[in-house]
Design a protein around this motif. Structure first.
Motif, PDB file in Angstrom:
ATOM      1  N   UNK A 118       0.830  -1.206   0.000  1.00 59.33           N
ATOM      2  CA  UNK A 118       0.000   0.000   0.000  1.00 59.33           C
ATOM      3  C   UNK A 118       0.866   1.259   0.000  1.00 59.33           C
ATOM      4  N   UNK A 119       1.899   1.249   0.833  1.00 61.59           N
ATOM      5  CA  UNK A 119       2.790   2.410   0.909  1.00 61.59           C
ATOM      6  C   UNK A 119       3.559   2.589  -0.391  1.00 61.59           C
ATOM      7  N   UNK A 120       4.005   1.495  -0.985  1.00 64.25           N
ATOM      8  CA  UNK A 120       4.701   1.576  -2.282  1.00 64.25           C
ATOM      9  C   UNK A 120       3.766   2.155  -3.347  1.00 64.25           C
ATOM     10  N   UNK A 121       2.524   1.699  -3.343  1.00 65.04           N
ATOM     11  CA  UNK A 121       1.554   2.177  -4.327  1.00 65.04           C
ATOM     12  C   UNK A 121       1.315   3.677  -4.156  1.00 65.04           C
ATOM     13  N   UNK A 122       1.177   4.119  -2.890  1.00 63.81           N
ATOM     14  CA  UNK A 122       0.973   5.548  -2.623  1.00 63.81           C
ATOM     15  C   UNK A 122       2.183   6.364  -3.061  1.00 63.81           C
ATOM     16  N   UNK A 123       3.360   5.803  -2.839  1.00 59.47           N
ATOM     17  CA  UNK A 123       4.587   6.498  -3.251  1.00 59.47           C
ATOM     18  C   UNK A 123       4.662   6.608  -4.771  1.00 59.47           C
ATOM     19  N   UNK A 124       4.273   5.550  -5.476  1.00 60.08           N
ATOM     20  CA  UNK A 124       4.264   5.570  -6.943  1.00 60.08           C
ATOM     21  C   UNK A 124       3.301   6.627  -7.479  1.00 60.08           C
ATOM     22  N   UNK A 125       2.261   6.914  -6.703  1.00 67.32           N
ATOM     23  CA  UNK A 125       1.287   7.936  -7.089  1.00 67.32           C
ATOM     24  C   UNK A 125       1.762   9.351  -6.755  1.00 67.32           C
ATOM     25  N   UNK A 126       2.944   9.452  -6.170  1.00 69.42           N
ATOM     26  CA  UNK A 126       3.524  10.766  -5.925  1.00 69.42           C
ATOM     27  C   UNK A 126       3.500  11.249  -4.497  1.00 69.42           C
ATOM     28  N   UNK A 127       3.015  10.423  -3.566  1.00 66.68           N
ATOM     29  CA  UNK A 127       2.961  10.836  -2.162  1.00 66.68           C
ATOM     30  C   UNK A 127       4.332  10.686  -1.502  1.00 66.68           C
ATOM     31  N   UNK A 128       4.680  11.644  -0.669  1.00 67.26           N
ATOM     32  CA  UNK A 128       5.866  11.549   0.184  1.00 67.26           C
ATOM     33  C   UNK A 128       5.506  10.649   1.361  1.00 67.26           C
ATOM     34  N   UNK A 129       6.295   9.618   1.642  1.00 67.43           N
ATOM     35  CA  UNK A 129       5.979   8.666   2.704  1.00 67.43           C
ATOM     36  C   UNK A 129       6.861   8.954   3.922  1.00 67.43           C
ATOM     37  N   UNK A 130       6.207   9.278   5.033  1.00 68.37           N
ATOM     38  CA  UNK A 130       6.907   9.611   6.283  1.00 68.37           C
ATOM     39  C   UNK A 130       6.668   8.504   7.300  1.00 68.37           C
ATOM     40  N   UNK A 131       7.737   7.961   7.826  1.00 67.56           N
ATOM     41  CA  UNK A 131       7.685   6.902   8.833  1.00 67.56           C
ATOM     42  C   UNK A 131       8.002   7.493  10.202  1.00 67.56           C
ATOM     43  N   UNK A 132       7.124   7.260  11.181  1.00 70.17           N
ATOM     44  CA  UNK A 132       7.363   7.705  12.557  1.00 70.17           C
ATOM     45  C   UNK A 132       7.760   6.485  13.383  1.00 70.17           C
ATOM     46  N   UNK A 133       9.045   6.418  13.740  1.00 68.21           N
ATOM     47  CA  UNK A 133       9.572   5.259  14.469  1.00 68.21           C
ATOM     48  C   UNK A 133       9.601   5.463  15.981  1.00 68.21           C
ATOM     49  N   UNK A 134       8.791   6.364  16.507  1.00 66.67           N
ATOM     50  CA  UNK A 134       8.838   6.643  17.945  1.00 66.67           C
ATOM     51  C   UNK A 134       8.635   5.389  18.778  1.00 66.67           C
TER      52      UNK A 134
END
Length: 357
Positions: A118-134
């Motif tokens: 899902x995240x890869x697909x969103x990234x392919x659509x142009x979204x910046x993917x931010x991961x919060x590792x808190x």
């Protein structure tokens, strides 16, 4: 065995020994607080469409930076296993075409393959993917399906402040670094931690009560003051420079395994994570669902076990469905940090099992 479990970390002194102050180290920029790292993204990511998708189960300090920077926020649900709800995520992605998507690897959990897809697909659509590792700072910072990783370090050890931001090689972000330290927050927070240490050393309850007040005052500043980007404090950086993170990682894994093996699942209490194989790395807490949470939490506190609620609802927009509401109303975080050992975890398990009998 510790006489109390949970709450803020104690410190024994205020000594700062640092010869080389660096706000950028090992691929990461350092900030005072994680909300400042997120604000750096919200303020400096170049996009005409300021629309972000955020998990419905999240912390208010994740929401506030984007609100302050004028973003439009939409919340996607997760299920009771804290995995992304696929159909709802795809529907929001299609409807709003967000510029940014933020996600949390909760409590050290592995992302399932479909979540990564899902995240890869969103990234392919142009979204910046931010991961919060808190909740999972030992996990990989910038896997191929992410662009930026942030995380709060101060939740993991005895420092008054500390957060990081790491940008992948293929991502362009103008990093605005802080010009000064966050003394309004770090001074009372460090005082609170020092007095907590004095309480453990002397058993003087006055130290504990003052420590609680100072901690609440410092944390309250995050909700009353606008977000300003600050440098990490000298004290926190000096501690980080000499911290054995491998030991912290090992102890948390051991403590998690002990609770996993000893807490009995029941109708009134059951684990979010039921196998060590579900973990990607050492988690911040051991999460459980409890039916009568307020009463359960009080019963633990009567035995000097202080389990926090992650997180409270401060923005009703996050309550996107009944499952999300259930998570907010029933999830409790059990401390497993490096201050504690097998005997401490056994005591926690015995108390929880007794409450649930």
């Amino acid at each position: 065995m510790q006489k109390e479990i949970g709450s803020i970390f104690p410190v024994s002194d205020y000594n700062v020994k640092i010869n080389d102050y660096r706000e950028y180290y090992n691929g990461s920029y350092f900030f005072s607080l994680c909300r400042e790292a997120l604000f750096c993204i919200a303020e400096n990511y170049s996009t005409e469409k300021k629309v972000i998708l955020i998990p419905a189960y999240t912390c208010q300090t994740v929401i506030e930076p984007f609100l302050q920077a004028g973003w439009e926020l939409h919340f996607y649900p997760v299920d009771k296993k804290l995995c992304i709800s696929e159909n709802a995520f795809l529907a929001l992605l299609e409807k709003f075409s967000p510029s940014v998507i933020l996600f949390h690897p909760y409590y050290g959990k592995k992302l399932l393959k479909y979540e990564i897809d899902l995240l890869r697909y969103a990234k392919e659509r142009g979204a910046l993917i931010v991961q919060d590792l808190t909740q999972s700072i030992f996990s990989q910072k910038n896997p191929s399906y992410t662009d930026i990783t942030v995380g709060s370090i101060r939740k993991w050890l005895g420092i008054p402040d500390g957060a990081f931001l790491s940008v992948s090689d293929n991502c362009s972000l103008n990093i605005k670094e802080g010009e000064s330290c966050n003394t309004a927050f770090t001074i009372p927070q460090l005082d609170a931690m020092y007095l907590r240490g004095e309480y453990f050393r002397t058993d003087n309850m006055n130290y504990k009560q003052i420590s609680i007040r100072l901690n609440k005052y410092a944390e309250g500043l995050m909700h009353t003051e606008p977000i300003v980007i600050h440098k990490i404090s000298n004290y926190s950086l000096s501690v980080l420079n000499k911290t054995d993170f491998a030991l912290i990682q090992k102890k948390r894994f051991e403590n998690f395994k002990t609770l996993l093996s000893k807490i009995k699942n029941s109708d009134g209490c059951f684990g979010v994570i039921n196998s060590i194989a579900e973990l990607d790395d050492a988690p911040l807490y051991f999460p459980i669902y409890v039916e009568k949470r307020e009463k359960f939490q009080r019963s633990l506190a009567e035995k000097s076990i202080y389990a926090p609620i992650l997180w409270g609802v401060e923005n009703n927009d996050v309550l996107v469905n009944e499952t999300t509401k259930y998570i907010y109303e029933h999830l409790l975080a059990i401390p497993i940090d490096q201050r504690y050992d097998y005997d401490d975890m056994s005591r926690i398990a015995d108390v929880i099992n007794e409450i649930c009998d």
